[in-house]
Motif scaffolding. Sequence first.
Motif, PDB file in Angstrom:
ATOM      1  N   LYS A  56      46.500  41.109  39.247  1.00 25.16           N
ATOM      2  CA  LYS A  56      45.449  42.262  38.708  1.00 25.16           C
ATOM      3  C   LYS A  56      45.298  42.669  37.429  1.00 25.16           C
ATOM      4  N   SER A 144      42.327  45.762  45.915  1.00 28.07           N
ATOM      5  CA  SER A 144      41.205  45.444  46.202  1.00 28.07           C
ATOM      6  C   SER A 144      41.270  44.310  45.556  1.00 28.07           C
ATOM      7  N   ASN A 146      40.413  41.851  43.224  1.00 32.86           N
ATOM      8  CA  ASN A 146      39.579  41.972  41.862  1.00 32.86           C
ATOM      9  C   ASN A 146      40.856  42.342  40.323  1.00 32.86           C
ATOM     10  N   SER A 152      34.948  45.371  43.059  1.00 31.33           N
ATOM     11  CA  SER A 152      35.714  45.039  44.126  1.00 31.33           C
ATOM     12  C   SER A 152      34.970  43.953  44.804  1.00 31.33           C
ATOM     13  N   GLU A 181      35.127  50.943  49.553  1.00 34.38           N
ATOM     14  CA  GLU A 181      36.665  51.172  49.894  1.00 34.38           C
ATOM     15  C   GLU A 181      36.914  51.832  50.251  1.00 34.38           C
TER      16      GLU A 181
END
Length: 316
Positions: A56, A144, A146, A152, A181
Amino acid sequence: MNDLTTEILLANPQGFERAAEIWRAGGLVALPTETVYGLGADARNDLAVARIFEAKGRPRFNPLIVHVASVDDAKDLVEWNDVADRLASAFWPGPLTLVLPLKSGSGLSPLVTADLPTLAVRMPANPLAQDVLRGFGGPIAAPSANPSGKISPTSAEHVKAGLSGKIEAIVDGGTCDVGLESTIVGLFDKPTLLRPGGLPKEALEAALGEPLGVHSAADPLVAPGQMTSHYAPGASVRLNASEAEEGELLLGFGAVDCTLNLSASGDLREAAANLFHHLHALDAMNSKGIAVSPIPNQGLGVAINDRLKRAAAPRD
Ligand code: AMP
Ligand code: MG
């Protein structure tokens, strides 16, 4: 690191079996949930969890949500209580994350909780998420899926666009229903909303029969032990040290003579995986101070340095 071939797995028994196999081997698999796609790793595997932060490009070790297939699996990880019972019966499986005291002997990597004494845990409602979690049979840490700072992902294509080449696989489960989320509630003295999300606050308050406490971003987290000082060992910490001074222990990195080495070969992933374990071990030796070798400020080194700087910051 951008050199992996990212497999796209179908959401069927073969795909779930492959996902479980990758997780068991310490790999990263993105999975669909009803909120957004999560970037999952075995929550008990230090190196695998370090890879989440690496993939990430997160500049900090912030705590991750652990995903489980059942309420019983959650109870193995946290000190469950009556309020948790009430909220879980009303809203699990679903877009609600509960933060509770971490159970000792949970076996989770300290990177998952950012070494906090609390754990965020959730049972997702998406049947594909449940199948893949059940197939693995253990706790999956998943933020998440991403790159840090990006939106996200709510489809496998979004995940692929952001993380292709950095993760082993994506389970393609179509589009996420909720697309927001999870709502995060801390179950401390007073149930407190830590992050608004897919489950409305009003629904939670109706189930609780009382208003939720509110956590403002400016406040330190309200859970016990979540103040910045929690991150600090008892000994003073001195950064960018080439060697230990009188009375100090050296936490090394690379080819140095030291008490404990984050990574003798200079591997930042290994260093991230060892960070909290080594800090605790050195702290238990009751020295006057801990000196730390310089850590390159790139990739996972940024998050390692962030945490070390906080450990070295003046105490209240
Ligand atoms: P993400 O993984 O980026 O979807 O978000 C995880 C969120 O859960 C972050 O906002 C964390 O601060 C929060 N979180 C995770 N674990 C804890 C914890 N132990 N205590 C409080 N908040 C947590
Ligand atoms: Mg996120």
